[in-house]
Design an enzyme around this catalytic site. Structure first.
Site, PDB file in Angstrom:
ATOM      1  N   CYS A 108       0.902  -1.167   0.000  1.00  0.00           N
ATOM      2  CA  CYS A 108       0.000   0.000   0.000  1.00  0.00           C
ATOM      3  C   CYS A 108       0.931   1.205   0.000  1.00  0.00           C
ATOM      4  CB  CYS A 108      -0.898  -0.017   1.236  1.00  0.00           C
ATOM      5  SG  CYS A 108      -2.042  -1.403   1.284  1.00  0.00           S
ATOM      6  N   PRO A 111       1.600   7.729  -0.595  1.00  0.00           N
ATOM      7  CA  PRO A 111       2.350   8.494  -1.608  1.00  0.00           C
ATOM      8  C   PRO A 111       3.831   8.118  -1.727  1.00  0.00           C
ATOM      9  CG  PRO A 111       2.083   9.806   0.366  1.00  0.00           C
ATOM     10  CD  PRO A 111       1.351   8.510   0.622  1.00  0.00           C
ATOM     11  N   GLY A 112       4.292   7.132  -1.000  1.00  0.00           N
ATOM     12  CA  GLY A 112       5.637   6.633  -1.269  1.00  0.00           C
ATOM     13  C   GLY A 112       6.714   7.004  -0.270  1.00  0.00           C
ATOM     14  N   CYS A 232      -1.426   3.725  11.011  1.00  0.00           N
ATOM     15  CA  CYS A 232      -1.294   4.961  11.800  1.00  0.00           C
ATOM     16  C   CYS A 232      -2.552   5.104  12.659  1.00  0.00           C
ATOM     17  CB  CYS A 232      -1.038   6.175  10.918  1.00  0.00           C
ATOM     18  SG  CYS A 232      -2.273   6.462   9.650  1.00  0.00           S
TER      19      CYS A 232
HETATM   20  C1  LIG Z   1      -1.516   4.494   4.913  1.00  0.00           C
HETATM   21  S1  LIG Z   1      -1.543   4.811   3.213  1.00  0.00           S
HETATM   22  C2  LIG Z   1       0.068   4.282   2.737  1.00  0.00           C
HETATM   23  C3  LIG Z   1       1.173   5.273   3.054  1.00  0.00           C
HETATM   24  C4  LIG Z   1       2.473   4.901   2.380  1.00  0.00           C
HETATM   25  N1  LIG Z   1       2.911   3.571   2.730  1.00  0.00           N
HETATM   26  C5  LIG Z   1       3.589   5.873   2.715  1.00  0.00           C
HETATM   27  O1  LIG Z   1       4.399   5.609   3.598  1.00  0.00           O
HETATM   28  O2  LIG Z   1       3.659   6.919   2.063  1.00  0.00           O
HETATM   29  C6  LIG Z   1      -2.524   3.500   2.637  1.00  0.00           C
HETATM   30  C7  LIG Z   1      -2.580   3.324   1.124  1.00  0.00           C
HETATM   31  O3  LIG Z   1      -3.255   2.093   0.853  1.00  0.00           O
HETATM   32  C8  LIG Z   1      -3.890   2.219  -0.384  1.00  0.00           C
HETATM   33  N2  LIG Z   1      -4.855   1.104  -0.456  1.00  0.00           N
HETATM   34  C9  LIG Z   1      -6.064   1.012   0.140  1.00  0.00           C
HETATM   35  N3  LIG Z   1      -6.631  -0.183  -0.139  1.00  0.00           N
HETATM   36  C10 LIG Z   1      -5.749  -0.850  -0.912  1.00  0.00           C
HETATM   37  C11 LIG Z   1      -5.758  -2.127  -1.540  1.00  0.00           C
HETATM   38  N4  LIG Z   1      -6.793  -2.947  -1.405  1.00  0.00           N
HETATM   39  N5  LIG Z   1      -4.691  -2.496  -2.280  1.00  0.00           N
HETATM   40  C12 LIG Z   1      -3.634  -1.652  -2.438  1.00  0.00           C
HETATM   41  N6  LIG Z   1      -3.585  -0.422  -1.889  1.00  0.00           N
HETATM   42  C13 LIG Z   1      -4.627  -0.030  -1.132  1.00  0.00           C
HETATM   43  C14 LIG Z   1      -4.468   3.619  -0.358  1.00  0.00           C
HETATM   44  O4  LIG Z   1      -4.721   4.083  -1.669  1.00  0.00           O
HETATM   45  C15 LIG Z   1      -3.345   4.392   0.350  1.00  0.00           C
HETATM   46  O5  LIG Z   1      -2.497   4.994  -0.599  1.00  0.00           O
END
Ligand SMILES: C[S@@+](CC[C@H](N)C(=O)[O-])C[C@H]1O[C@@H](n2cnc3c(N)ncnc32)[C@H](O)[C@@H]1O
Length: 292
Positions: A108, A111-112, A232
């Site tokens: 997931c 934004p990276g 988080c």
């Molecule tokens: C907590 S954020 C990730 C933050 C990222 N790891 C960072 O450190 O910048 C969660 C992410 O999970 C993605 N997401 C939600 N459901 C998902 C799924 N079923 N498969 C893949 N990505 C998913 C969302 O679009 C979001 O970008």
């Protein structure tokens, strides 16, 4: 607001401190790219531009600015020398600890922030697959990687982590980061809108989603490999209880104790409550797949 009663139920002793931390202004924390600068060298660069900061007491690559500034003012920001990231989020790469030659999945990714950190932490990994369900958010990962100038080892994929049949090439990963979508109740100080937007029903629905993601990701992990689960959130249903159920249901999943001075043990994982050591609220659990 649904979230207050949830916090009071899960953390009766700490609820007041959590609610107060949620109203404080968070520090602007930086992560120095160790491939470009030592923390001390970057601190000297900052001082030369009259920006004051202190070494982060928890994250070895972290700095905390005395007062916030525009990222454009930060030396080497545009060349990936430094990124803005809360201390708690900076702990992920070291906990997952990718090794040279590893194939890594950031499930997931957008934004990276953690994608970039994994590449900075171990530049000799074989491949990093950065997956996200949201194509628009995935563009942000690409922008961040361009800043770092490290795109050769990274494959960006739009896909649903709960449906790996749609995108997985059947090659196992040695390390998986599952930074799951969550209620974000640990980062209210950065996103106060969450207080208003979060509905009581969201939390069990998210917990169901998190359990699905854990289950779907597990077959992609190589024997002996490690998965780091992160949120988080401060809700036990999304964290401690979610991992407890997964371990109970998954014969070859073994929890690894996180030896840390930060946060507190919470079931098989480690919980940071918002404001502790001036960090965002975060939960981490490290799980190893049996070798045989
Ligand atoms: C907590 S954020 C990730 C933050 C990222 N790891 C960072 O450190 O910048 C969660 C992410 O999970 C993605 N997401 C939600 N459901 C998902 C799924 N079923 N498969 C893949 N990505 C998913 C969302 O679009 C979001 O970008």
């Amino acid at each position: 607001m649904a979230s207050i009663s949830h916090i009071q139920r899960d953390w009766p002793q700490d609820a007041d401190a959590i609610l107060s931390a949620n109203n404080q202004r968070p520090p602007m924390s930086l992560r120095v790219n160790g491939q470009q600068f030592s923390r001390e060298a970057y601190l000297a660069e900052l001082m030369a531009t009259n920006i004051t900061a202190i070494a982060d007491p928890i994250s070895p690559s972290g700095l905390r600015l005395t007062s916030p500034t525009q990222v454009s003012q930060l030396p080497a920001f545009h060349t990936g020398g430094v990124s803005v990231q809360d201390t708690a989020a900076q702990l992920a790469a070291g906990l997952l600890d990718p090794q040279p030659g590893d194939r890594v999945l950031d499930a997931c990714a957008a934004p990276g922030g953690k994608t970039m950190h994994l590449l900075e932490y171990e530049p000799d990994i074989a491949e990093l697959v950065a997956l996200d369900i949201d194509e628009t958010r995935l563009k942000k990962v690409n922008e961040n990687l361009q800043r770092l100038g490290k795109t050769d080892k990274t494959r960006l994929l739009t896909g649903d982590a709960s449906k790996p049949d749609m995108w997985w090439d059947q090659k196992a990963f040695n390390r998986i980061l599952l930074d799951a979508p969550c209620s974000a109740l640990g980062v209210i100080r950065r996103h106060p809108d969450i207080k208003r937007l979060r509905q009581a029903d969201d939390i069990p629905a998210l917990a169901t989603r998190q359990a699905q993601l854990l289950k779907a990701m597990w077959p992609l992990l190589a024997k002996g490999g490690y998965m780091l689960y992160a949120t988080c959130s401060v809700m036990k249903i999304e964290n401690e209880y979610c991992i407890e159920a997964f371990i109970r249901q998954t014969e070859d999943a073994h929890p690894v104790t996180i030896p840390a001075t930060w946060g507190r043990a919470s079931g098989h994982g480690r919980q940071i409550l918002p404001g502790e050591s001036d960090m965002d609220g975060f939960f981490y659990a490290l799980i190893q797949k049996a070798s045989e």
